[in-house]
Motif scaffolding. Structure first.
Motif, PDB file in Angstrom:
ATOM      1  N   GLY A 147       0.635  -1.149  -0.062  1.00 42.49           N
ATOM      2  CA  GLY A 147      -0.039  -0.077  -0.109  1.00 42.49           C
ATOM      3  C   GLY A 147       0.745   1.328  -0.029  1.00 42.49           C
ATOM      4  N   ASP A 148       2.077   1.205   0.583  1.00 44.96           N
ATOM      5  CA  ASP A 148       2.739   2.415   0.572  1.00 44.96           C
ATOM      6  C   ASP A 148       3.388   2.599  -0.859  1.00 44.96           C
ATOM      7  N   ALA A 149       3.762   1.589  -1.677  1.00 42.79           N
ATOM      8  CA  ALA A 149       3.946   2.040  -2.968  1.00 42.79           C
ATOM      9  C   ALA A 149       2.912   2.669  -3.731  1.00 42.79           C
ATOM     10  N   LEU A 150       1.557   2.117  -3.769  1.00 43.60           N
ATOM     11  CA  LEU A 150       0.747   2.933  -4.011  1.00 43.60           C
ATOM     12  C   LEU A 150       0.404   4.470  -3.779  1.00 43.60           C
ATOM     13  N   VAL A 151       0.534   4.518  -2.598  1.00 44.05           N
ATOM     14  CA  VAL A 151       0.576   6.190  -2.073  1.00 44.05           C
ATOM     15  C   VAL A 151       1.848   6.682  -2.786  1.00 44.05           C
ATOM     16  N   THR A 152       3.068   6.070  -2.880  1.00 42.81           N
ATOM     17  CA  THR A 152       4.163   6.728  -3.372  1.00 42.81           C
ATOM     18  C   THR A 152       4.236   6.902  -4.816  1.00 42.81           C
ATOM     19  N   VAL A 153       3.385   6.048  -5.416  1.00 40.93           N
ATOM     20  CA  VAL A 153       3.185   6.309  -7.075  1.00 40.93           C
ATOM     21  C   VAL A 153       2.286   7.739  -7.326  1.00 40.93           C
ATOM     22  N   ASP A 154       1.184   7.525  -6.547  1.00 33.40           N
ATOM     23  CA  ASP A 154       0.488   8.973  -6.831  1.00 33.40           C
ATOM     24  C   ASP A 154       1.222  10.213  -6.359  1.00 33.40           C
ATOM     25  N   ARG A 155       2.083  10.246  -5.435  1.00 35.92           N
ATOM     26  CA  ARG A 155       3.053  11.449  -4.996  1.00 35.92           C
ATOM     27  C   ARG A 155       3.983  11.449  -6.234  1.00 35.92           C
ATOM     28  N   ILE A 156       4.408  10.610  -6.824  1.00 33.49           N
ATOM     29  CA  ILE A 156       5.479  10.592  -7.864  1.00 33.49           C
ATOM     30  C   ILE A 156       4.817  11.424  -9.249  1.00 33.49           C
ATOM     31  N   ARG A 157       3.478  10.870  -9.430  1.00 28.64           N
ATOM     32  CA  ARG A 157       2.665  11.619 -10.504  1.00 28.64           C
ATOM     33  C   ARG A 157       2.429  13.001 -10.185  1.00 28.64           C
ATOM     34  N   ASP A 158       2.014  13.249  -8.991  1.00 28.70           N
ATOM     35  CA  ASP A 158       1.556  14.569  -8.728  1.00 28.70           C
ATOM     36  C   ASP A 158       2.833  15.587  -8.850  1.00 28.70           C
ATOM     37  N   THR A 159       3.968  15.063  -8.325  1.00 29.95           N
ATOM     38  CA  THR A 159       5.071  15.712  -8.045  1.00 29.95           C
ATOM     39  C   THR A 159       5.528  16.191  -9.491  1.00 29.95           C
ATOM     40  N   LEU A 160       5.554  15.259 -10.444  1.00 26.28           N
ATOM     41  CA  LEU A 160       6.230  15.315 -11.868  1.00 26.28           C
ATOM     42  C   LEU A 160       5.376  16.418 -12.438  1.00 26.28           C
ATOM     43  N   ARG A 161       3.977  16.329 -12.474  1.00 27.93           N
ATOM     44  CA  ARG A 161       3.334  17.215 -13.089  1.00 27.93           C
ATOM     45  C   ARG A 161       3.166  18.626 -12.543  1.00 27.93           C
ATOM     46  N   GLN A 162       3.430  18.736 -11.378  1.00 31.84           N
ATOM     47  CA  GLN A 162       3.813  20.081 -10.577  1.00 31.84           C
ATOM     48  C   GLN A 162       4.969  20.847 -10.887  1.00 31.84           C
ATOM     49  N   ASN A 163       6.002  19.937 -10.855  1.00 29.19           N
ATOM     50  CA  ASN A 163       7.306  20.472 -11.024  1.00 29.19           C
ATOM     51  C   ASN A 163       7.538  20.880 -12.709  1.00 29.19           C
ATOM     52  N   LEU A 164       6.959  20.219 -13.607  1.00 30.87           N
ATOM     53  CA  LEU A 164       7.167  20.369 -14.927  1.00 30.87           C
ATOM     54  C   LEU A 164       6.246  21.342 -15.367  1.00 30.87           C
ATOM     55  N   SER A 165       5.200  21.622 -14.608  1.00 33.34           N
ATOM     56  CA  SER A 165       4.543  22.730 -15.390  1.00 33.34           C
ATOM     57  C   SER A 165       5.073  24.044 -15.351  1.00 33.34           C
ATOM     58  N   GLY A 166       4.879  24.821 -16.608  1.00 34.69           N
ATOM     59  CA  GLY A 166       5.534  26.163 -16.572  1.00 34.69           C
ATOM     60  C   GLY A 166       7.040  26.024 -16.896  1.00 34.69           C
ATOM     61  N   THR A 167       7.648  24.884 -17.354  1.00 33.03           N
ATOM     62  CA  THR A 167       9.087  24.909 -17.305  1.00 33.03           C
ATOM     63  C   THR A 167       9.286  25.092 -18.947  1.00 33.03           C
ATOM     64  N   ALA A 168      10.452  24.589 -19.290  1.00 30.73           N
ATOM     65  CA  ALA A 168      11.122  24.964 -20.596  1.00 30.73           C
ATOM     66  C   ALA A 168      10.476  23.582 -21.311  1.00 30.73           C
ATOM     67  N   ILE A 169       9.679  22.589 -20.659  1.00 30.49           N
ATOM     68  CA  ILE A 169       9.352  21.388 -21.594  1.00 30.49           C
ATOM     69  C   ILE A 169       7.816  21.987 -21.503  1.00 30.49           C
ATOM     70  N   ALA A 170       7.526  21.789 -22.962  1.00 29.61           N
ATOM     71  CA  ALA A 170       6.134  22.542 -23.540  1.00 29.61           C
ATOM     72  C   ALA A 170       5.136  21.450 -23.323  1.00 29.61           C
ATOM     73  N   ASP A 171       3.941  21.683 -22.763  1.00 29.19           N
ATOM     74  CA  ASP A 171       2.801  20.635 -22.826  1.00 29.19           C
ATOM     75  C   ASP A 171       3.356  19.347 -22.224  1.00 29.19           C
ATOM     76  N   PRO A 172       3.917  19.200 -21.062  1.00 29.02           N
ATOM     77  CA  PRO A 172       4.406  18.055 -20.685  1.00 29.02           C
ATOM     78  C   PRO A 172       3.149  17.072 -19.981  1.00 29.02           C
ATOM     79  N   GLN A 173       3.217  15.891 -20.636  1.00 28.34           N
ATOM     80  CA  GLN A 173       2.412  14.867 -20.244  1.00 28.34           C
ATOM     81  C   GLN A 173       2.925  13.728 -19.545  1.00 28.34           C
TER      82      GLN A 173
END
Length: 973
Positions: free
Chosen positions: A735-761
């Motif tokens: 279950g800890d891994a599932l929580v970590t996966v959600d945090r990884i997804r959220d962290t990446l989307r948050q930190n890549l937004s507005g950067t030099a990477i255009a329209d990150p998916q």
């Protein structure tokens, strides 16, 4: 119509038997092998449009030549540490495997010997374990891949003594999972047949009767397997659970139907011993009950086909089995009964047989439910409701727990878990896309920032990406490293500044020392000027002081010589100073001083020439005293000018000395400032450590051959797709891994937004990511499919009972029974046995089977209740239904419970929990709910049981009820 069909069956009973045997033989020879298909079927069943599947496809396009679809990991370990002999064996093994590359199975071999720069990835920090990773071209369930796994297992023999070697990874784990499932299936088959045979012997008290249902179900199962295997060619999903459920449901439900038919046939046979007439009456009464019972099971498993989740859909094959079993039960079972007749019940005498008889226990429960329905319901709810609170819905997604711990893949996984960490075998893979190329310094810097942010998440061990190919930050490109380099440069600059300041101080001291010589020169020139003037005046007294003049002239020559020497010394000092400090050439004061020095030298030269002429004139007694006087005047003027120049030289040197001192002081201040800057940078580096986010990769570094390798491995040629691998330090199934996966997804989307990477998916794949998807997909499918099943069963019950209220309270009782059952099951496995949760699919299949099969008992009871009912006789009809079918319900529940209890011996954790849940649920429903709750509800509702399809006459009700009470001593009491 039923009579004509039964009489026709009586004439063709042998043909029916032969036809079923022939159809079974054809299915064995002509239809596909279901077990072989299951073995080659992907067991994860994630929808094709799910995030993890799309992410995996995107990453495969980055470098198709190097991308593998499954892997095997050779885990070599020695408790005392890997020896040189061990490494030699591993190196030879890696070379052997490299030679196998290029065929249709092995695509890559990675080890510390082919990739020495990444040795830490293959060797544990404690030195006890080393890995060789073998990548396959095909999926783990593919036959070619499984054959390659067999070859690898054989090649592991001959390891050095004292070492341990195991094979894990996606392909070996899949192989062992399938092996465990097949072994469990064999156990289930044998146990099911054995249990059913024993129970039937007890029920029928005959060695012949049990073989009627066994033959019926056995042939049905063989045919069903072939039909389900054939249906897979048209898109029907199957799984390792398909065969297990086929065996359990067909033997359970099919045997129940056969028992119902056989018991009623024996009951009817007692009337006149006429086989055909007894069968006609049997099929006319319970035949319809069997059809409706099978219909609810068919509807439940058929509606699973509308689930989105493939594993749930894989149970739809049971609906095919139910149809085949129903047809066999309505044709083959009657044919066998007609063939055997009374011999089916040997050695019992049919004339004296009472079937299940009038059960006293069920009569007592019927009396209690009719007299105290409200009290029965209240007590039941009060006692059972707290058990529902034990069901918290805790679920486990650990596939490793489904495999026998003795298998090599599990042992290898546990060794990797101990030496490298839980997440090393199954990292989280991330596909990142952009509308522009990411092969730019700015985009790479954004990737590094995002990678660093993910690396700081709890539960993450390391992040591997194009900017972190070895899982570690490229430190030479970080702000910290840049600060370190800047500090070194500042220290070097400070050293240079200190040297210049010291040089200026030295020059200032030397110039100050030279100023004393200039004072002497000035004084000498002034003295010479005065004496020259005296000489000029002395010309008038030439006659009287000729001797004195001659002496004075000698002194003048001597003074001029001394002056010339002093001037030459000053010139040499000044030239030496300029050579030592060439930068002084640009100073205006120095340039002025140099000009005056040259004028002084020139004046002294002329003076010397004039003095020589005077001296010559004295010697020759030149009479031209006027010329001598003029010469002396010029000499005096030159000496005066020389004295003035010497004064100006002294002033310029004073100014130069002050400038040099100021310059030295300024450089000292600069040195102090550099020290402060350097100290500040060191303080920032010490405080920030590796957490300083600044990072930059220059263009020349991007184009370097070393970094191009990382680019080609982690990023597509167009730069619009890249991948990251996140290694977790927690179990990827937890279950800890599932929580970590959600945090990884959220962290990446948050930190890549507005950067030099255009329209990150950002799309995640891998075991933990798939489990995270399964959690949501399975839960949503449970809710949706469960609702469809309940609606389908409600419609079947409504048609059978011609009522709306009766099906409602039957379904409510099934739902309440399910919650109580799951509360007990979760308490046993989670609270008592310490499991992290129930297997994620257990709750769904327990619900499905308890509802689909448990409703059969309701149909047995309610169909007889409807059959016995006469207006005004609710209590009598229910009592009669319970006393006649109670034994059948108990026998059916025991049969069904026995078949699912066999699943508990399969060795597969999920089947163990499902089997336990169904056994508990069926026991509860067939006793408490069928014996008390449903009868109490029926009595409490009364004549409204048949609403809105039938209206009753109140007068007739009273008369009939009174008449039935007198005829029934149970109700009279």
């Amino acid at each position: 119509m039923i009579e004509r069909l039964v009489r026709g069956l009586a004439r063709t009973k042998w043909i029916v038997l032969i036809a079923w045997i022939a159809i079974t033989a054809v299915s064995i020879l002509a239809l596909p092998d279901l077990q072989a298909i299951v073995r080659e079927t992907e067991q994860k069943f994630v929808p094709s449009d799910s995030e993890s599947v799309v992410a995996k496809e995107m990453m495969e396009r980055i470098d198709p030549e190097q991308t593998t679809k499954s892997n095997a990991i050779i885990v070599y370990s020695r408790a005392q540490g890997i020896t040189e002999q061990d490494q030699q064996w591993l190196q030879e093994k890696a070379k052997t495997l490299q030679n196998l590359k290029g065929d249709d199975s092995i695509k890559s071999v990675q080890s510390a010997y082919e990739m020495p720069e990444m040795a830490s990835k293959f060797r544990s920090a404690d030195g006890t374990t080393e890995l060789i990773i073998v990548g396959f071209q095909r999926a783990e369930n593919d036959t070619v891949t499984q054959e390659a796994v067999d070859v690898l297992e054989e090649s592991l023999s001959g390891a050095p003594e004292g070492s341990s070697v195991a094979l894990t990874g996606s392909a070996p784990i899949s192989k062992d999972f399938q092996k465990s499932s097949e072994e469990g299936l064999k156990k289930t088959e044998l146990l099911t047949v054995g249990l059913v045979l024993v129970i039937l012997l007890i029920v029928f008290r005959s060695p012949i009767a049990p073989f009627v249902p066994l033959l019926t179900i056995g042939l049905s199962l063989v045919i069903t397997r072939g039909l389900v295997a054939l249906a897979t060619e048209y898109g029907m999903p199957v799984s390792s659970f398909t065969e297990s459920f086929l065996i359990a449901v067909l033997f359970g439900a099919g045997t129940d139907y056969c028992i119902l038919l056989i018991q009623r046939y024996r009951e009817e046979l007692r009337v006149d011993n006429d086989r055909v007439e007894a069968l006609v009456r049997t099929m006319r009464t319970v035949g319809k009950t069997v059809v409706f019972s099978a219909s609810t099971v068919f509807v439940a498993f058929f509606l699973i086909g509308f689930a989105q989740f493939g594993l749930y859909q894989s149970a739809v094959g049971v609906s095919i089995g139910v149809v085949v079993t129903l047809i066999a039960g309505l044709t083959l079972t009657p044919a066998l009964l007609l063939i055997l007749g009374q011999a089916a019940f040997w050695p019992s005498k049919v004339n004296s047989g009472q079937g299940h008889g009038e059960s006293k226990l069920w009569s007592a429960m019927a009396s209690l439910a009719s007299r105290r329905p409200v009290a029965v319901l209240l007590v039941t709810v009060i006692l059972l409701a707290p058990l529902t609170l034990l069901f918290e819905g805790k679920r486990s997604f650990d596939d490793i727990a489904e495999i026998d711990p003795g298998h090599g893949s599990v042992q290898g996984f546990r060794q990797v878990e101990r030496s490298f960490g839980s997440g090393e075998v199954f990292p989280v893979s991330i596909a990142l896309t952009s509308s522009d190329s990411m092969r730019t310094p700015e985009a790479l810097a954004a990737l590094e920032y995002a990678s660093a942010s993910v690396a700081r998440i709890d539960g993450v061990k390391e992040v591997r990406s194009v900017v972190r190919p070895l899982g570690e930050q490229l430190s030479e490109l970080t702000v910290q490293d840049q600060l370190t380099k800047t500090s070194a440069a500042l220290e070097e600059m400070q050293s240079g500044v200190d040297k210049v300041a010291a040089g200026l101080s030295t020059a200032s001291s030397e110039i100050a020392t030279g100023q004393g010589d200039i004072d002497k020169l000035t004084s000498g020139l002034q003295e010479m000027s005065s004496k020259t003037k005296d000489a000029k005046n002395g010309l008038h007294q030439i006659h009287g002081g000729l001797v004195s003049a001659a002496k004075g002239t000698d002194k003048i020559v001597g003074g001029l010589t001394q002056s010339s020497n002093v001037a030459s010394s000053m010139a040499a000092d000044l030239q030496g100073l300029l050579k030592a400090h060439p930068e002084l050439m640009n100073d205006k004061n120095v340039q002025m001083l140099l000009g005056k020095q040259q004028g002084l030298t020139k004046g002294l030269s002329e003076l010397k020439k004039g003095s020589a002429a005077v001296q010559s004139g004295f010697k020759k007694l030149n009479p031209s005293l006027d010329k001598v006087a003029d010469g002396l005047g010029q000499l005096a003027e030159g000496q005066t000018q020389a004295a003035d120049g010497a004064k100006q030289l002294k002033g310029g040197l004073n100014e130069l000395t002050g400038g040099l001192k100021d310059g030295a002081k300024g450089l000292t201040d600069i040195s102090s400032g550099l020290t402060q800057v350097n100290d500040a940078q060191k303080a920032i580096a010490d405080k920030g450590g590796n957490q300083i986010p600044g990072w930059y990769m220059p263009e020349e570094a991007i184009n370097s051959p070393e970094f191009q390798q990382a680019l080609d491995f982690y990023m597509s040629k167009d730069g619009m797709t890249t991948k990251l691998e996140v290694v977790l330090d927690v179990n990827p199934y937890s279950g800890d891994a599932l929580v970590t996966v959600d945090r990884i997804r959220d962290t990446l989307r948050q930190n890549l937004s507005g950067t030099a990477i255009a329209d990150p998916q950002v799309l995640l794949a891998g075991t933990s990511a798939q489990i995270s998807e399964l959690k949501d997909i399975s839960q949503n499918d449970f809710t949706r499919t469960g609702t469809l099943v309940l609606i389908g069963i409600f419609i079947v019950l409504m048609i059978l009972l011609r009522s709306i209220l009766a099906p409602l309270y039957v379904l409510l009782s099934l739902g309440f029974n399910y919650l109580v059952t799951m509360g007990i099951v979760e308490f046993i496995f989670v609270d008592l046995l310490g499991e992290p949760g129930l297997s994620w699919s257990a709750s769904f299949f327990v619900f499905l089977i308890i509802v689909a099969l448990g409703v059969d008992y309701s149909i047995f009871l309610m169909a007889r209740f409807k059959e016995e009912y006469r207006p005004g006789g609710i209590a009598y009809a229910m009592s009669r239904a319970m006393t006649t079918t109670g034994g059948v319900i108990i026998s059916a529940a025991v049969i069904m419970g026995g078949t699912f209890a066999a699943l508990m011996m399969s060795g597969v954790n999920t089947l163990l929990q499902i089997g336990a849940g169904i056994v508990i649920g069926l026991i509860l429903y067939s006793t408490v709910f069928m014996g008390l709750v449903v009868p109490a509800l029926a009595n409490l509702i009364g004549e409204a049981n048949w609403w809105p399809f039938r209206k009753q006459n109140s007068a007739a009700v009273v008369v009939k009820e009174t008449h039935q009470k007198k005829a029934d001593p149970v109700l009279e009491g």
